[in-house]
Write a protein that holds these residues in place. Structure first.
Motif, PDB file in Angstrom:
ATOM      1  N   ILE A  81      63.195 -11.919   8.969  1.00 55.24           N
ATOM      2  CA  ILE A  81      63.979 -11.283  10.024  1.00 55.24           C
ATOM      3  C   ILE A  81      63.983 -12.217  11.229  1.00 55.24           C
ATOM      4  CG2 ILE A  81      64.130  -9.294  11.579  1.00 55.24           C
ATOM      5  CD1 ILE A  81      62.661  -7.681   9.442  1.00 55.24           C
ATOM      6  N   ARG A  82      65.185 -12.564  11.718  1.00 53.11           N
ATOM      7  CA  ARG A  82      65.308 -13.480  12.848  1.00 53.11           C
ATOM      8  C   ARG A  82      66.198 -12.866  13.932  1.00 53.11           C
ATOM      9  NH1 ARG A  82      66.457 -16.605   8.349  1.00 53.11           N
ATOM     10  NH2 ARG A  82      68.614 -16.480   8.893  1.00 53.11           N
ATOM     11  N   PRO A  83      65.727 -11.807  14.591  1.00 51.60           N
ATOM     12  CA  PRO A  83      66.564 -11.198  15.639  1.00 51.60           C
ATOM     13  C   PRO A  83      66.735 -12.145  16.817  1.00 51.60           C
ATOM     14  CG  PRO A  83      64.401 -10.191  15.596  1.00 51.60           C
ATOM     15  CD  PRO A  83      64.449 -11.160  14.459  1.00 51.60           C
ATOM     16  N   LYS A  84      67.817 -11.941  17.559  1.00 48.44           N
ATOM     17  CA  LYS A  84      68.089 -12.768  18.735  1.00 48.44           C
ATOM     18  C   LYS A  84      66.930 -12.673  19.718  1.00 48.44           C
ATOM     19  CE  LYS A  84      73.016 -12.010  18.334  1.00 48.44           C
ATOM     20  NZ  LYS A  84      74.131 -11.262  18.818  1.00 48.44           N
ATOM     21  N   ASN A  85      66.609 -13.777  20.347  1.00 48.33           N
ATOM     22  CA  ASN A  85      65.572 -13.846  21.388  1.00 48.33           C
ATOM     23  C   ASN A  85      64.201 -13.422  20.896  1.00 48.33           C
ATOM     24  OD1 ASN A  85      67.610 -14.606  23.248  1.00 48.33           O
ATOM     25  ND2 ASN A  85      68.102 -12.455  23.556  1.00 48.33           N
ATOM     26  N   PHE A  86      63.905 -13.646  19.613  1.00 50.56           N
ATOM     27  CA  PHE A  86      62.596 -13.278  19.089  1.00 50.56           C
ATOM     28  C   PHE A  86      62.215 -14.256  17.986  1.00 50.56           C
ATOM     29  CE2 PHE A  86      59.579  -9.885  19.543  1.00 50.56           C
ATOM     30  CZ  PHE A  86      58.779 -10.014  18.403  1.00 50.56           C
ATOM     31  N   ASN A  87      60.938 -14.511  17.834  1.00 48.47           N
ATOM     32  CA  ASN A  87      60.481 -15.381  16.758  1.00 48.47           C
ATOM     33  C   ASN A  87      60.732 -14.723  15.399  1.00 48.47           C
ATOM     34  OD1 ASN A  87      59.529 -17.292  18.573  1.00 48.47           O
ATOM     35  ND2 ASN A  87      57.507 -16.348  18.685  1.00 48.47           N
ATOM     36  N   ALA A  88      60.974 -15.556  14.399  1.00 47.59           N
ATOM     37  CA  ALA A  88      61.211 -15.038  13.049  1.00 47.59           C
ATOM     38  C   ALA A  88      59.964 -14.351  12.518  1.00 47.59           C
ATOM     39  CB  ALA A  88      61.620 -16.176  12.139  1.00 47.59           C
ATOM     40  N   VAL A  89      60.169 -13.286  11.740  1.00 43.59           N
ATOM     41  CA  VAL A  89      59.083 -12.553  11.091  1.00 43.59           C
ATOM     42  C   VAL A  89      59.351 -12.614   9.599  1.00 43.59           C
ATOM     43  CG1 VAL A  89      57.981 -10.304  10.815  1.00 43.59           C
ATOM     44  CG2 VAL A  89      58.820 -11.004  13.066  1.00 43.59           C
ATOM     45  N   THR A  90      58.361 -13.046   8.810  1.00 42.40           N
ATOM     46  CA  THR A  90      58.513 -13.140   7.373  1.00 42.40           C
ATOM     47  C   THR A  90      57.675 -12.044   6.710  1.00 42.40           C
ATOM     48  OG1 THR A  90      58.867 -15.513   7.507  1.00 42.40           O
ATOM     49  CG2 THR A  90      58.200 -14.650   5.374  1.00 42.40           C
ATOM     50  N   ILE A  91      58.310 -11.304   5.801  1.00 44.39           N
ATOM     51  CA  ILE A  91      57.646 -10.198   5.109  1.00 44.39           C
ATOM     52  C   ILE A  91      57.666 -10.497   3.611  1.00 44.39           C
ATOM     53  CG2 ILE A  91      57.713  -7.730   4.644  1.00 44.39           C
ATOM     54  CD1 ILE A  91      59.421  -7.514   7.241  1.00 44.39           C
TER      55      ILE A  91
END
Length: 95
Positions: A81-91
């Motif tokens: 998940i790579r939402p705008k203005n946020f670091n990517a989160v990998t699940i």
């Protein structure tokens, strides 16, 4: 158990799951927390007899809104998940 407010007037016809179409019972907004990221997203509510072997389905609207990447080309399948203005989160995805 999740407590939520159901909006019974916001029904959606769902297709591509089983044969034919199914009309949802309504919708609700649920906040999901993944690491430090909190996501508020609208989900459709269906009957307990809904023909899927899991608790829910993440739709294309969720994947597009959060700029998601599904990777099934490695030994460790994952959703990123790579939402705008946020670091990517990998699940990691279970098989």
């Amino acid at each position: 158990m999740i407590n939520f407010k159901k909006n019974s007037t916001d029904k959606t016809t769902l297709s591509g799951i089983g044969n034919g179409t199914i009309t949802s019972l309504g919708s609700t907004y649920i906040e999901l927390q993944i690491e430090s990221l909190i996501i508020s997203h609208k989900f459709q509510i269906v009957q307990n007899s809904f023909p899927i072997p899991c608790d829910g389905i993440i739709g294309m609207d969720f994947l597009f809104e959060l700029n998601c990447k599904l990777d099934f080309n490695t030994n460790n399948d994952f959703l990123c998940i790579r939402p705008k203005n946020f670091n990517a989160v990998t699940i990691p995805l279970s098989k």
